[in-house]
Design a protein around this motif. Structure first.
Motif, PDB file in Angstrom:
ATOM      1  N   TYR A   1       0.825  -1.183   0.000  1.00  0.00           N
ATOM      2  CA  TYR A   1       0.000   0.000   0.000  1.00  0.00           C
ATOM      3  C   TYR A   1       0.864   1.239   0.000  1.00  0.00           C
ATOM      4  N   TYR A   2       0.315   2.292  -0.554  1.00  0.00           N
ATOM      5  CA  TYR A   2       1.003   3.574  -0.632  1.00  0.00           C
ATOM      6  C   TYR A   2       0.078   4.623  -0.046  1.00  0.00           C
ATOM      7  N   LEU A   3       0.523   5.269   1.001  1.00  0.00           N
ATOM      8  CA  LEU A   3      -0.280   6.320   1.626  1.00  0.00           C
ATOM      9  C   LEU A   3       0.471   7.627   1.555  1.00  0.00           C
ATOM     10  N   GLN A   4      -0.269   8.682   1.369  1.00  0.00           N
ATOM     11  CA  GLN A   4       0.337  10.007   1.255  1.00  0.00           C
ATOM     12  C   GLN A   4      -0.644  11.014   1.831  1.00  0.00           C
ATOM     13  N   ARG A   5      -0.123  11.971   2.564  1.00  0.00           N
ATOM     14  CA  ARG A   5      -0.978  13.028   3.096  1.00  0.00           C
ATOM     15  C   ARG A   5      -1.520  13.875   1.938  1.00  0.00           C
ATOM     16  N   LEU A   6      -2.803  14.189   1.983  1.00  0.00           N
ATOM     17  CA  LEU A   6      -3.421  15.000   0.941  1.00  0.00           C
ATOM     18  C   LEU A   6      -2.859  16.415   0.989  1.00  0.00           C
ATOM     19  N   VAL A   7      -2.446  16.900  -0.143  1.00  0.00           N
ATOM     20  CA  VAL A   7      -2.022  18.292  -0.285  1.00  0.00           C
ATOM     21  C   VAL A   7      -3.092  18.972  -1.135  1.00  0.00           C
ATOM     22  N   PRO A   8      -3.928  19.806  -0.508  1.00  0.00           N
ATOM     23  CA  PRO A   8      -4.986  20.474  -1.277  1.00  0.00           C
ATOM     24  C   PRO A   8      -4.385  21.343  -2.377  1.00  0.00           C
ATOM     25  N   GLN A   9      -4.994  21.297  -3.534  1.00  0.00           N
ATOM     26  CA  GLN A   9      -4.503  22.073  -4.659  1.00  0.00           C
ATOM     27  C   GLN A   9      -5.148  23.457  -4.667  1.00  0.00           C
ATOM     28  N   ALA A  10      -4.361  24.448  -4.983  1.00  0.00           N
ATOM     29  CA  ALA A  10      -4.842  25.819  -5.027  1.00  0.00           C
ATOM     30  C   ALA A  10      -5.853  25.980  -6.152  1.00  0.00           C
ATOM     31  N   GLU A  11      -6.989  26.583  -5.844  1.00  0.00           N
ATOM     32  CA  GLU A  11      -7.998  26.923  -6.841  1.00  0.00           C
ATOM     33  C   GLU A  11      -8.445  25.728  -7.673  1.00  0.00           C
ATOM     34  N   GLY A  12      -8.394  24.529  -7.116  1.00  0.00           N
ATOM     35  CA  GLY A  12      -8.828  23.339  -7.834  1.00  0.00           C
ATOM     36  C   GLY A  12      -7.915  22.911  -8.959  1.00  0.00           C
ATOM     37  N   ALA A  13      -6.734  23.494  -9.023  1.00  0.00           N
ATOM     38  CA  ALA A  13      -5.785  23.171 -10.098  1.00  0.00           C
ATOM     39  C   ALA A  13      -4.918  21.990  -9.669  1.00  0.00           C
ATOM     40  N   TRP A  14      -4.893  20.958 -10.479  1.00  0.00           N
ATOM     41  CA  TRP A  14      -4.058  19.791 -10.197  1.00  0.00           C
ATOM     42  C   TRP A  14      -2.715  19.999 -10.887  1.00  0.00           C
ATOM     43  N   ARG A  15      -1.648  20.059 -10.110  1.00  0.00           N
ATOM     44  CA  ARG A  15      -0.328  20.243 -10.696  1.00  0.00           C
ATOM     45  C   ARG A  15       0.740  19.671  -9.790  1.00  0.00           C
ATOM     46  N   ASP A  16       1.823  19.259 -10.430  1.00  0.00           N
ATOM     47  CA  ASP A  16       3.011  18.840  -9.698  1.00  0.00           C
ATOM     48  C   ASP A  16       4.234  19.204 -10.525  1.00  0.00           C
ATOM     49  N   TRP A  17       5.376  18.974  -9.975  1.00  0.00           N
ATOM     50  CA  TRP A  17       6.646  19.286 -10.635  1.00  0.00           C
ATOM     51  C   TRP A  17       7.350  17.990 -11.000  1.00  0.00           C
ATOM     52  N   ARG A  18       8.019  17.963 -12.132  1.00  0.00           N
ATOM     53  CA  ARG A  18       8.936  16.884 -12.487  1.00  0.00           C
ATOM     54  C   ARG A  18      10.300  17.534 -12.644  1.00  0.00           C
ATOM     55  N   VAL A  19      11.245  17.102 -11.836  1.00  0.00           N
ATOM     56  CA  VAL A  19      12.617  17.598 -11.918  1.00  0.00           C
ATOM     57  C   VAL A  19      13.479  16.429 -12.360  1.00  0.00           C
ATOM     58  N   PHE A  20      14.227  16.608 -13.429  1.00  0.00           N
ATOM     59  CA  PHE A  20      15.076  15.558 -13.976  1.00  0.00           C
ATOM     60  C   PHE A  20      16.484  15.747 -13.430  1.00  0.00           C
ATOM     61  N   VAL A  21      16.961  14.751 -12.715  1.00  0.00           N
ATOM     62  CA  VAL A  21      18.274  14.792 -12.070  1.00  0.00           C
ATOM     63  C   VAL A  21      19.228  13.884 -12.831  1.00  0.00           C
ATOM     64  N   VAL A  22      20.399  14.398 -13.141  1.00  0.00           N
ATOM     65  CA  VAL A  22      21.467  13.614 -13.755  1.00  0.00           C
ATOM     66  C   VAL A  22      22.713  13.840 -12.913  1.00  0.00           C
ATOM     67  N   GLY A  23      23.258  12.737 -12.393  1.00  0.00           N
ATOM     68  CA  GLY A  23      24.428  12.857 -11.526  1.00  0.00           C
ATOM     69  C   GLY A  23      24.045  13.565 -10.242  1.00  0.00           C
ATOM     70  N   ASP A  24      24.679  14.676 -10.008  1.00  0.00           N
ATOM     71  CA  ASP A  24      24.415  15.411  -8.766  1.00  0.00           C
ATOM     72  C   ASP A  24      23.787  16.774  -9.025  1.00  0.00           C
ATOM     73  N   ARG A  25      23.047  16.878 -10.150  1.00  0.00           N
ATOM     74  CA  ARG A  25      22.413  18.172 -10.433  1.00  0.00           C
ATOM     75  C   ARG A  25      21.080  17.999 -11.155  1.00  0.00           C
ATOM     76  N   ALA A  26      20.228  18.971 -10.956  1.00  0.00           N
ATOM     77  CA  ALA A  26      18.965  19.029 -11.682  1.00  0.00           C
ATOM     78  C   ALA A  26      19.250  19.673 -13.030  1.00  0.00           C
ATOM     79  N   VAL A  27      18.872  19.005 -14.110  1.00  0.00           N
ATOM     80  CA  VAL A  27      19.177  19.526 -15.445  1.00  0.00           C
ATOM     81  C   VAL A  27      17.963  20.126 -16.159  1.00  0.00           C
ATOM     82  N   ALA A  28      16.762  19.756 -15.767  1.00  0.00           N
ATOM     83  CA  ALA A  28      15.549  20.278 -16.397  1.00  0.00           C
ATOM     84  C   ALA A  28      14.382  20.094 -15.434  1.00  0.00           C
TER      85      ALA A  28
END
Length: 119
Positions: A1-28
């Motif tokens: 099972y996977y449980l996660q605390r709900l993080v309410p979205q601002a103004e009903g907008a569903w969004r998240d971030w994807r950060v691409f890491v290569v080695g020891d740095r975020a590249v995009a």
């Protein structure tokens, strides 16, 4: 099972971030906007370029390092008290990310592999 605390979205907008890491740095990075809580690009989310520095990038680099991932797509969500890690993807898709990034992600991966091999 996977449980996660709900993080309410601002103004009903569903969004998240994807950060691409290569080695020891975020590249995009991108912000994914979805019509529901699933913000996967293959399921219709739209991508927006995001900064590759600051708190999101730093957390993504630490998250990838914590699981020993040399490269990863780290999914984050902005909560009232800062970013939270949703997932560290060891086999991330990056087609959508490449579409909003000036960084050549394939080249960043190749450069990292070459650097590792030549050490």
């Amino acid at each position: 099972y996977y449980l996660q605390r709900l993080v309410p979205q601002a103004e009903g907008a569903w969004r998240d971030w994807r950060v691409f890491v290569v080695g020891d740095r975020a590249v995009a990075a991108m912000i994914r906007h979805g019509k529901q809580w699933i913000t996967n690009m293959r399921q219709g989310a739209k991508a927006e370029r995001a900064p590759v520095d600051g708190a999101a990038a730093a957390l993504a680099v630490r998250a990838a390092a914590a699981v020993g991932a040399r490269y990863a797509g780290v999914d984050l969500i902005a909560a009232p008290d800062g970013f939270q890690v949703l997932e560290v993807n060891s086999m991330p898709a990056w087609h959508g990310l490449q579409g909003v990034s000036d960084v050549d992600i394939a080249q960043a991966l190749a450069d990292d592999v070459i650097a590792q091999v030549t050490r």
